[in-house]
Motif scaffolding. Structure first.
Motif, PDB file in Angstrom:
ATOM      1  N   TYR A 272       0.825  -1.203   0.000  1.00  0.00           N
ATOM      2  CA  TYR A 272       0.000   0.000   0.000  1.00  0.00           C
ATOM      3  C   TYR A 272       0.864   1.260   0.000  1.00  0.00           C
ATOM      4  O   TYR A 272       0.539   2.246  -0.672  1.00  0.00           O
ATOM      5  N   VAL A 273       1.969   1.218   0.727  1.00  0.00           N
ATOM      6  CA  VAL A 273       2.885   2.360   0.740  1.00  0.00           C
ATOM      7  C   VAL A 273       3.474   2.564  -0.648  1.00  0.00           C
ATOM      8  O   VAL A 273       3.526   3.690  -1.175  1.00  0.00           O
ATOM      9  N   GLY A 274       3.925   1.469  -1.251  1.00  0.00           N
ATOM     10  CA  GLY A 274       4.494   1.553  -2.596  1.00  0.00           C
ATOM     11  C   GLY A 274       3.479   2.031  -3.614  1.00  0.00           C
ATOM     12  O   GLY A 274       3.786   2.856  -4.483  1.00  0.00           O
ATOM     13  N   ALA A 275       2.245   1.530  -3.526  1.00  0.00           N
ATOM     14  CA  ALA A 275       1.189   1.953  -4.449  1.00  0.00           C
ATOM     15  C   ALA A 275       0.906   3.448  -4.321  1.00  0.00           C
ATOM     16  O   ALA A 275       0.681   4.147  -5.316  1.00  0.00           O
ATOM     17  N   PHE A 276       0.924   3.958  -3.069  1.00  0.00           N
ATOM     18  CA  PHE A 276       0.709   5.392  -2.851  1.00  0.00           C
ATOM     19  C   PHE A 276       1.801   6.205  -3.540  1.00  0.00           C
ATOM     20  O   PHE A 276       1.528   7.231  -4.185  1.00  0.00           O
ATOM     21  N   LEU A 277       3.054   5.758  -3.437  1.00  0.00           N
ATOM     22  CA  LEU A 277       4.161   6.467  -4.080  1.00  0.00           C
ATOM     23  C   LEU A 277       4.018   6.430  -5.607  1.00  0.00           C
ATOM     24  O   LEU A 277       4.310   7.426  -6.291  1.00  0.00           O
ATOM     25  N   VAL A 278       3.582   5.302  -6.128  1.00  0.00           N
ATOM     26  CA  VAL A 278       3.404   5.167  -7.571  1.00  0.00           C
ATOM     27  C   VAL A 278       2.342   6.136  -8.076  1.00  0.00           C
ATOM     28  O   VAL A 278       2.529   6.846  -9.074  1.00  0.00           O
ATOM     29  N   VAL A 279       1.213   6.180  -7.387  1.00  0.00           N
ATOM     30  CA  VAL A 279       0.128   7.083  -7.780  1.00  0.00           C
ATOM     31  C   VAL A 279       0.573   8.539  -7.657  1.00  0.00           C
ATOM     32  O   VAL A 279       0.299   9.374  -8.525  1.00  0.00           O
ATOM     33  N   ALA A 280       1.291   8.864  -6.579  1.00  0.00           N
ATOM     34  CA  ALA A 280       1.775  10.229  -6.375  1.00  0.00           C
ATOM     35  C   ALA A 280       2.723  10.639  -7.495  1.00  0.00           C
ATOM     36  O   ALA A 280       2.658  11.770  -7.999  1.00  0.00           O
ATOM     37  N   ALA A 281       3.592   9.722  -7.903  1.00  0.00           N
ATOM     38  CA  ALA A 281       4.526  10.017  -8.993  1.00  0.00           C
ATOM     39  C   ALA A 281       3.776  10.292 -10.289  1.00  0.00           C
ATOM     40  O   ALA A 281       4.093  11.236 -11.022  1.00  0.00           O
ATOM     41  N   GLY A 282       2.769   9.484 -10.575  1.00  0.00           N
ATOM     42  CA  GLY A 282       1.991   9.662 -11.798  1.00  0.00           C
ATOM     43  C   GLY A 282       1.230  10.969 -11.827  1.00  0.00           C
ATOM     44  O   GLY A 282       1.208  11.680 -12.833  1.00  0.00           O
TER      45      GLY A 282
END
Length: 300
Positions: A272-282
Motif C-alpha cells: 500500500y505504501v508503494g502503491a501510494f508512491l506510484v500514484v503520487a509520482a503519476g
C-alpha cells in the motif's frame, strides 16, 4: 549575435497519458487472464491463439487495406524487430508466471519504465525534465517498497522477468519511432502476425488439448490484449517514451487487485505504501506535463 533559441522539451498531452494508463490497465487484466491458464498450457500455445484472435480483429476492421499498407511500409525491419522483442518479452514473462505470483511478476517487470526513460534519451534524444526524472525515480522507489526485495529469491523466473523488461523497453522505443509514419492498425496487425508465425512453429511440438475454460481465457486475452495494444500505440503518438514509461506504473495497482480477487494473494503493508508512491509520482508528472504544455501554447 542573436542568442540561441531555447530548446523546447516535447510535452505530453493529458489525453495521451490517460490513454497510456488505460492501455496498461487493460494489460493488467490481460496478464491476469494469461496467468489463469499458464499452468495448463505452454506459453507459445497461448500466445499463438491470442495472436490469431488479434489478427482476425485487425482484418475485420482494416480488411485487405491493412495488408497492403504493411507491405508498402518503409519501417518493415523496425516492425519486425519490435515484433520479435515483444514476443521475447511476453514468452519470458508468462513462462515465469508458473513460479511467481502476479504481484511479484508485475513488480519485477516494472523496472521497464526506468529502462525506457534511459533508452529514450539515448536513441530518441528526448529531453529529460526534473519532473520526468523525479516521476520515474519515485515510481521505481515505490515499486521497490511494494516488492519488499528481501522476500525475493533470485532464480530463473526472476531473471526471465527482468529480461522481459529489457526487451519491452527496447520495443517501446521502436514503437515510438514507427508511430511517426505507420498507422496503429498496421502496427498491431504486424506485431501479432509475427507472433503467430513464430509461435506456430514453437507451439506445435508441445500442443495440448484445450477445454472450454482455456479457450475462453485465450480468446478473452486476445480481445483485451488487442485493444490494449491499439490504445498503447495511439498513446505513443502524443506521449514521449520517457513519459509513457512512467505512466506504466499506474497499472501496478490492478495486479494486486486481480491477485487478491482470483488467487487470494493478500498484499502486505509495504504494498500500500508503494502503491501510494506510484500514484503520487503519476499525478505529479501529469500536472507538470500539463503545465509545461500550457506554457508552450501560451508562449508568443
Amino acid at each position: 549575435m542573436s542568442a540561441p533559441a531555447p530548446v523546447r522539451v516535447e510535452t505530453a498531452s493529458l489525453t495521451g497519458m490517460a490513454l497510456g494508463v488505460a492501455a496498461y490497465s487493460l494489460f493488467a487484466a490481460h496478464d491476469a487472464m494469461i496467468k489463469g491458464v499458464i499452468t495448463a498450457l505452454p506459453a507459445p500455445q497461448i500466445l499463438f491463439v491470442r495472436g490469431v484472435v488479434v489478427i482476425a480483429l485487425c482484418l475485420i476492421i482494416g480488411r485487405h487495406r491493412v495488408v497492403i499498407d504493411l507491405w508498402h511500409s518503409k519501417n518493415r525491419m523496425l516492425i519486425l524487430g519490435r515484433g520479435l522483442m515483444t514476443l521475447a518479452a511476453w514468452v519470458m514473462y508468462y513462462s515465469a508466471g508458473r513460479d511467481l505470483q502476479l504481484a511479484e511478476m508485475t513488480t519485477l517487470y516494472y523496472v521497464a519504465p526506468v529502462l525506457t526513460t534511459v533508452l529514450a534519451v539515448i536513441f530518441l534524444k528526448e529531453q529529460l525534465t526534473l519532473a520526468r526524472i523525479g516521476g520515474a525515480s519515485i515510481g521505481f522507489f515505490g515499486i521497490v517498497v511494494a516488492a519488499n526485495p528481501s522476500g525475493f529469491t533470485i532464480g530463473w523466473p526472476v531473471i526471465m522477468v527482468l529480461g522481459a523488461a529489457l526487451f519491452w523497453a527496447f520495443a517501446m522505443i521502436l514503437m515510438r519511432t514507427i508511430s511517426r509514419s505507420d498507422s496503429t492498425l498496421v502496427q498491431v496487425f504486424a506485431q501479432n502476425l509475427i507472433h503467430v508465425l513464430v509461435m506456430a512453429v514453437a507451439a506445435l511440438p508441445f500442443w495440448q488439448g484445450m477445454g472450454l475454460r482455456e479457450i475462453a481465457l485465450c480468446v478473452a486475452a486476445g480481445l483485451v490484449g488487442g485493444l490494449a495494444q491499439f490504445i498503447l500505440v495511439e498513446a505513443a503518438r502524443s506521449v514521449p517514451a520517457s513519459v509513457l514509461g512512467t505512466v506504466e506504473y499506474g497499472a501496478l495497482i490492478w495486479s494486486f487487485i486481480f491477485g487478491y480477487l482470483f488467487w487470494a494473494e493478500m498484499p502486505v503493508t509495504t504494498v500500500y505504501v508503494g502503491a501510494f508512491l506510484v500514484v503520487a509520482a503519476g499525478l505529479t508528472l501529469a500536472l507538470s506535463e500539463h503545465r509545461n504544455r500550457r506554457e508552450i501554447i501560451d508562449a508568443p
